[in-house]
Each structure stands twice: as C-alpha cells, then as structure tokens.
Enzyme design. Structure first.
Site, PDB file in Angstrom:
ATOM      1  N   GLU A 195       0.796  -1.397   0.075  1.00  0.00           N
ATOM      2  CA  GLU A 195      -0.069  -0.067   0.033  1.00  0.00           C
ATOM      3  C   GLU A 195       0.760   1.360  -0.124  1.00  0.00           C
ATOM      4  O   GLU A 195       0.564   2.404  -0.469  1.00  0.00           O
ATOM      5  CB  GLU A 195      -1.039  -0.217   1.343  1.00  0.00           C
ATOM      6  CG  GLU A 195      -1.721  -0.959   1.056  1.00  0.00           C
ATOM      7  CD  GLU A 195      -2.878  -1.203   2.373  1.00  0.00           C
ATOM      8  OE1 GLU A 195      -4.096  -1.127   2.014  1.00  0.00           O
ATOM      9  OE2 GLU A 195      -2.338  -1.404   3.405  1.00  0.00           O
ATOM     10  N   GLU A 245      -3.987  -9.370   4.056  1.00  0.00           N
ATOM     11  CA  GLU A 245      -4.943  -9.101   5.119  1.00  0.00           C
ATOM     12  C   GLU A 245      -6.162  -9.993   5.356  1.00  0.00           C
ATOM     13  O   GLU A 245      -6.366 -10.498   6.344  1.00  0.00           O
ATOM     14  CB  GLU A 245      -5.453  -7.856   4.844  1.00  0.00           C
ATOM     15  CG  GLU A 245      -4.441  -6.550   5.511  1.00  0.00           C
ATOM     16  CD  GLU A 245      -3.633  -6.227   4.196  1.00  0.00           C
ATOM     17  OE1 GLU A 245      -3.021  -5.029   4.365  1.00  0.00           O
ATOM     18  OE2 GLU A 245      -3.640  -6.850   3.218  1.00  0.00           O
TER      19      GLU A 245
END
Length: 262
Positions: free
Chosen positions: A118, A138
């Site tokens: 990210e 995640e």
C-alpha cells in the site's frame, strides 16, 4: 550526507535536497506498530514542510522492507477504534490526511507485505530488489486492507488487484513490475542506490515544476476535468516564476540546469 535524527524505529538523514527515511526495526522484519507508524507520519510531515527538501527516499534496514502490520500491537487498537497512526504527522498512505507535496521514491527488498504494498501504491516511483516478495494478505488474517489497496490497486487493472487482494497470494518482483506496482527491478543490494539515483534526478529539476506536475497528475486520478481546467493557469503561473526565467536563460546560454545546488 548528514544525520538529522534517530528515532525508536526510523533513521532520518539528509543528502542535499533528499530526505532519506529508513525503517529500522529489523529484529521484527520491520513490522509496523503504532509508534513506528506515527514516526513515519512525522517524517513525511518533515519532508512536506521543509522547503529545502525536494524528494524523499524510503527504504529499510535489515533483510526485509516490512512484514506489514505488527498485529499484536495493532489488532486490539484497531478493534477498539483507538488506533492513531498519524498523531499530527502526514499519513504516508494518504488515507487519513493529504499526501506530501514532494515526490517519494521507495526502495524495497525481502518481504514487502500488506502495508508495504500500500505504501508502494501511494508512492511515486518504486524500485524493488529482484528477490523481493509481495503479499496483500490481510484477508488471511481476518481483516481487510486499510492503507489504500482497495482504493488504488485497481488502477493497475481490476483483475490484477482482485487476484492479489482476495487471494492473499505471494508474488515476486517481476510480477510486481509486470502489473506496474514496481517501476524498476534492481539487483539484490542495489535497490537503495538505484532509488537514490532516481531521487537525485528528480531533485535536479525545478522544485515548483516538479510539485505542480505531481499535483496535477494526482488530481486527474479523481477529477480529470478539474485537473484539465487547471493545466493552463498552472502552466502560466510556473512560466512567470524565477525558476522558469533561470531555466530559460541557462538554456539560451547552453549552461547546465540551474537547480541542482539551489
């Protein structure tokens, strides 16, 4: 190069107009706890606010860029709604605050998991060592990406984004380069030098023009027509600056670009 400060989890150095930000928790594979995230936000604030700084380079000490979140520290705070990753700084992921106005070049190696991907998506140029491993995992931990992957990854192609976000698979630097997550793949151990070389090339250009170009490109991602409407007035404003006048004079005289040391 001068050492500006050493915090608990980062090293901060200045190299001319470049701010070098080093993740420094190698014993934990640079997994990010709340304090480390806050320190990184403070470093981005420094890059943003200091007029002498033109570009940032983010890298990592140790074998790995980052294994992602330190869930032992982060998960309870996230569940309680008490997580504060910015604390007055500037969010490096550009989710909770505006992004820094200065370009950021990222140098990756080893594990580049979750928040590391990210951060790459939020950065402007990414260099990865050839053996870097990526994973947006995640969903395998029962949570979802919250550092911008769901907002930005699909710009690289919907299928590319969904394959890696929804499967949590591991992929290599060549795949990251193929899909556009990484701009350069360097030999192992050469990623930081390559990133600094890119940053130095950026820093040699007119800083106002660099920042205006970056702002225009970012604006176009969410408001194309608004960004288009601002092109002419922004270009006219830049043409009237001392930077533009100096560059024109240097060009006519056949002299080097005048911004490197100023």
């Amino acid at each position: 190069m001068s050492n500006n400060s050493v915090s608990n989890y980062l090293t901060i150095d200045r190299d001319g107009h470049i701010l070098l930000i080093g993740l420094n928790r190698p014993d934990k594979r640079n997994a990010m706890n709340e304090a480390m995230l806050q320190e990184l936000a403070a470093a981005y604030r420094q890059l943003h606010d200091d007029a002498e700084l033109r570009v940032g380079v983010v890298y990592a000490h140790g074998d790995h860029f980052s294994a992602g979140l330190d869930l032992a520290d982060i998960a309870p705070k996230l569940a309680a709604g008490s997580l504060d990753t910015v604390a007055g700084g500037l969010d490096p992921w550009g989710v909770q605050t505006e992004q820094t106005a200065k370009p950021v070049v990222l140098a990756l190696q080893g594990y580049a998991y979750t928040l590391a991907i990210e951060l790459a998506l939020a950065s402007d140029v990414v260099v990865a060592a050839e053996s870097t491993q990526f994973a947006q995992l995640e969903v395998a931990r029962g949570i979802m990406p919250f550092g911008g992957a769901t907002l930005r990854f699909s710009r690289l192609g919907w299928g590319n984004a969904m394959q890696h976000i929804l499967t949590g698979d591991t992929f290599d630097a060549r795949e990251a380069h193929r899909i556009g997550l990484v701009q350069q793949v360097a030999a192992d151990g050469e990623q930081l030098a390559t990133a600094i070389e890119v940053a130095a090339q950026i820093a040699r250009n007119a800083p106002l023009a660099v920042q205006a170009s970056l702002a225009s490109a970012r604006a176009a991602l969410t408001d194309y027509e608004g960004a288009r409407a601002q092109l002419a007035p922004t270009a006219a404003g830049l043409a009237a600056t001392k930077d533009a006048a100096r560059a024109a004079e240097s060009y006519l005289r056949g002299e080097p670009i005048p911004f490197e040391g100023n």
